[in-house]
Design an enzyme around this catalytic site. Structure first.
Site, PDB file in Angstrom:
ATOM      1  N   GLY A 194       0.811  -1.216   0.000  1.00 52.80           N
ATOM      2  CA  GLY A 194       0.000   0.000   0.000  1.00 52.80           C
ATOM      3  C   GLY A 194       0.840   1.260   0.000  1.00 52.80           C
ATOM      4  O   GLY A 194       1.873   1.356  -0.674  1.00 52.80           O
ATOM      5  N   SER A 195       0.421   2.262   0.787  1.00 57.79           N
ATOM      6  CA  SER A 195       1.067   3.584   0.759  1.00 57.79           C
ATOM      7  C   SER A 195       2.514   3.559   1.243  1.00 57.79           C
ATOM      8  O   SER A 195       3.280   4.473   0.941  1.00 57.79           O
ATOM      9  CB  SER A 195       0.261   4.571   1.610  1.00 57.79           C
ATOM     10  OG  SER A 195      -0.972   4.859   0.983  1.00 57.79           O
ATOM     11  N   THR A 196       2.898   2.525   1.974  1.00 50.99           N
ATOM     12  CA  THR A 196       4.289   2.458   2.447  1.00 50.99           C
ATOM     13  C   THR A 196       5.254   2.271   1.291  1.00 50.99           C
ATOM     14  O   THR A 196       6.465   2.410   1.461  1.00 50.99           O
ATOM     15  CB  THR A 196       4.479   1.304   3.447  1.00 50.99           C
ATOM     16  OG1 THR A 196       4.127   0.062   2.808  1.00 50.99           O
ATOM     17  CG2 THR A 196       3.608   1.497   4.675  1.00 50.99           C
TER      18      THR A 196
END
Length: 243
Positions: A194-196
């Site tokens: 995801g956003s990581t």
């Protein structure tokens, strides 16, 4: 014993000189059972003292720790993986005794030297683990999820400070648990970053030399592809933003 009569009869009818009827009972149960045996003058029954691994924090860190079976053998988690290190060794000692089993002559003063204690210390922080599990329970309650995981790490040394999974179980009552509850999802399950993953994409863009920290991007809040729309989770947009 809360056993069915047929099961008890089957156990006592086995073609053997010895049979376990119930292992590692709680003391209040064994006391009641001993009273029944004495009251009814039942012969052939006896008790054997056994040790039992006890987990004072119950379900806390259950999947990581695992559990130990009735024969002092680790059956899951670190209890199984590190069973040889934790269990210790059998030490044999030869003694000279009289016919009653009492040591005699030089055996009276024979030293008993136990193996040096071996312990395992984790980087898990009990307080952080507690808060992580409480947060996970609340998240599952809020989202009605079927399960979940939380991993808390100190990124520099790579130490794990907490690792929580749901569904979970109590290692003291492992016989009542299911395979799904035993599973350490944080280790075994594959999940999308995801956003990581955004810093990795941004780093690659900067390294290419085509983009700088001042490059402006327009975020419409949605990406379209293959006939689908992928929205920002809060269904908004950031508009014009710099790298």
């Amino acid at each position: 014993l809360k056993m069915k009569q047929g099961q008890l009869k089957s156990e006592l009818s086995a073609d053997t000189r010895f049979v376990w009827i119930r292992r590692v009972m709680d003391k209040d149960v064994s006391d009641q059972l001993e009273a029944v045996i004495k009251e009814n003058h039942l012969t052939g029954f006896g008790f054997v003292e056994e040790s039992r691994r006890y987990y004072p924090n119950g379900p806390l860190l259950a999947q990581v720790l695992g559990f130990v079976g009735n024969d002092d053998k680790g059956l899951d988690g670190l209890e199984m993986a590190l069973n040889k290190e934790i269990k210790g060794a059998v030490i044999r000692q030869r003694l000279l005794t009289d016919r009653k089993g009492n040591p005699v002559l030089q055996s009276v003063s024979a030293p008993y030297i136990p193996e040096k204690e071996r312990s395992v210390y984790l980087t898990i922080d009990e307080n952080i683990q507690f808060f992580a599990e409480r947060a996970l329970d609340q998240a599952i309650k809020d989202t009605q999820a079927g399960g979940g995981s939380i991993i808390v790490m100190d990124p520099k040394p790579g130490e794990h400070l907490a690792m929580a999974n749901r569904p979970t179980y109590d290692p003291n009552l492992f016989s009542h648990a299911t395979e799904a509850q035993f599973k350490d999802r944080a280790v075994t399950d594959i999940y999308e970053p995801g956003s990581t993953f955004k810093p990795i994409i941004a780093s690659a863009a900067l390294s290419s030399g085509k983009y700088t920290t001042e490059t402006v991007f327009h975020d419409p809040g949605v990406v379209r592809g293959s006939g689908r729309e992928i929205n920002i989770w809060e269904e908004s947009s950031y508009g014009d933003v710099k790298m």
